[in-house]
Motif scaffolding. Structure first.
Motif, PDB file in Angstrom:
ATOM      1  N   ASN A 244       0.844  -1.193   0.000  1.00 23.88           N
ATOM      2  CA  ASN A 244       0.000   0.000   0.000  1.00 23.88           C
ATOM      3  C   ASN A 244       0.878   1.241   0.000  1.00 23.88           C
ATOM      4  OD1 ASN A 244      -2.384  -1.528   0.299  1.00 23.88           O
ATOM      5  ND2 ASN A 244      -1.965  -1.737   2.466  1.00 23.88           N
ATOM      6  N   ASP A 245       0.372   2.299  -0.606  1.00 23.55           N
ATOM      7  CA  ASP A 245       1.090   3.563  -0.668  1.00 23.55           C
ATOM      8  C   ASP A 245       0.106   4.671  -0.295  1.00 23.55           C
ATOM      9  OD1 ASP A 245       3.083   5.436  -1.237  1.00 23.55           O
ATOM     10  OD2 ASP A 245       2.398   5.642  -3.307  1.00 23.55           O
ATOM     11  N   TYR A 246       0.486   5.495   0.667  1.00 21.97           N
ATOM     12  CA  TYR A 246      -0.324   6.637   1.084  1.00 21.97           C
ATOM     13  C   TYR A 246       0.447   7.904   0.770  1.00 21.97           C
ATOM     14  CZ  TYR A 246      -2.730   3.051   3.748  1.00 21.97           C
ATOM     15  OH  TYR A 246      -3.403   1.919   4.107  1.00 21.97           O
ATOM     16  N   SER A 247      -0.239   8.892   0.218  1.00 24.63           N
ATOM     17  CA  SER A 247       0.416  10.153  -0.145  1.00 24.63           C
ATOM     18  C   SER A 247      -0.414  11.338   0.337  1.00 24.63           C
ATOM     19  CB  SER A 247       0.564  10.275  -1.661  1.00 24.63           C
ATOM     20  OG  SER A 247       1.288   9.211  -2.185  1.00 24.63           O
ATOM     21  N   LEU A 248       0.266  12.303   0.908  1.00 26.71           N
ATOM     22  CA  LEU A 248      -0.323  13.582   1.257  1.00 26.71           C
ATOM     23  C   LEU A 248       0.504  14.615   0.495  1.00 26.71           C
ATOM     24  CD1 LEU A 248      -2.294  15.226   2.994  1.00 26.71           C
ATOM     25  CD2 LEU A 248      -0.538  15.253   4.777  1.00 26.71           C
ATOM     26  N   TYR A 249      -0.117  15.375  -0.404  1.00 30.30           N
ATOM     27  CA  TYR A 249       0.671  16.220  -1.289  1.00 30.30           C
ATOM     28  C   TYR A 249       0.039  17.592  -1.514  1.00 30.30           C
ATOM     29  CZ  TYR A 249      -2.798  14.325  -4.477  1.00 30.30           C
ATOM     30  OH  TYR A 249      -3.972  13.949  -5.056  1.00 30.30           O
ATOM     31  N   PRO A 250       0.881  18.613  -1.672  1.00 31.41           N
ATOM     32  CA  PRO A 250       0.406  19.943  -2.061  1.00 31.41           C
ATOM     33  C   PRO A 250       0.321  20.034  -3.586  1.00 31.41           C
ATOM     34  CG  PRO A 250       2.723  20.042  -1.562  1.00 31.41           C
ATOM     35  CD  PRO A 250       2.288  18.624  -1.297  1.00 31.41           C
ATOM     36  N   LYS A 251      -0.497  20.965  -4.077  1.00 26.30           N
ATOM     37  CA  LYS A 251      -0.634  21.166  -5.523  1.00 26.30           C
ATOM     38  C   LYS A 251      -0.667  22.658  -5.832  1.00 26.30           C
ATOM     39  CE  LYS A 251      -4.174  19.343  -7.333  1.00 26.30           C
ATOM     40  NZ  LYS A 251      -5.368  18.688  -7.827  1.00 26.30           N
ATOM     41  N   VAL A 252      -0.020  23.030  -6.923  1.00 25.95           N
ATOM     42  CA  VAL A 252      -0.102  24.380  -7.471  1.00 25.95           C
ATOM     43  C   VAL A 252      -0.121  24.211  -8.980  1.00 25.95           C
ATOM     44  CG1 VAL A 252       1.057  26.602  -7.735  1.00 25.95           C
ATOM     45  CG2 VAL A 252       1.160  25.399  -5.549  1.00 25.95           C
ATOM     46  N   GLY A 253      -0.962  24.939  -9.684  1.00 27.22           N
ATOM     47  CA  GLY A 253      -0.975  24.770 -11.130  1.00 27.22           C
ATOM     48  C   GLY A 253      -1.910  25.731 -11.844  1.00 27.22           C
ATOM     49  N   LEU A 254      -1.998  25.539 -13.142  1.00 24.67           N
ATOM     50  CA  LEU A 254      -2.901  26.298 -14.006  1.00 24.67           C
ATOM     51  C   LEU A 254      -3.956  25.337 -14.536  1.00 24.67           C
ATOM     52  CD1 LEU A 254      -0.383  28.398 -16.103  1.00 24.67           C
ATOM     53  CD2 LEU A 254      -1.919  29.231 -14.332  1.00 24.67           C
TER      54      LEU A 254
END
Length: 119
Positions: A105-115
């Motif tokens: 299993n893989d758990y990810s907590l991530y920020p995002k910035v984009g257009l």
């Protein structure tokens, strides 16, 4: 192993207002291939079979910082769960060996910035 599978992501987005939105995504991926022994040992006839599968679920939030016509500059974040499955089997002279498998299993907590462009 993640580099070997490029998942397809199905995403559903719900806009609370012009600036705030939530989304749910489902990543799906699969890959199967076979390697022949010829490159390892030309005397023995055999091959390896490989199967990889991936599925998961993600949720997240986006905030539109700047909106101009159909283009948004956004920031946000998300949480994602992914399940990987890998199966490997050797077949030598037509005789299959017991297969080996690995699951994790893989758990990810991530920020995002984009257009984002919307029509």
């Amino acid at each position: 192993m993640k580099e070997l599978i490029h998942p397809i992501e199905l995403t559903v987005r719900y806009n609370l207002s012009e600036k705030h939105s939530f989304y749910v995504n489902v990543p799906l991926g699969w890959k199967s291939w076979r390697d022949d022994y010829a490159s390892v040992d030309p005397v023995i006839r055999g091959y390896y079979t490989h199967k990889m599968r991936l599925y998961g679920l993600g949720i997240g939030y986006d905030y539109s910082i700047v909106s101009y016509k159909n283009l948004d500059l956004f920031a946000g974040g998300g949480l994602e769960y992914q399940r990987f499955y890998f199966r490997y089997q050797e077949v030598q002279e037509g005789e299959p060996y017991p297969f080996l498998r690995d699951r994790f299993n893989d758990y990810s907590l991530y920020p995002k910035v984009g257009l984002r462009y919307s029509s």
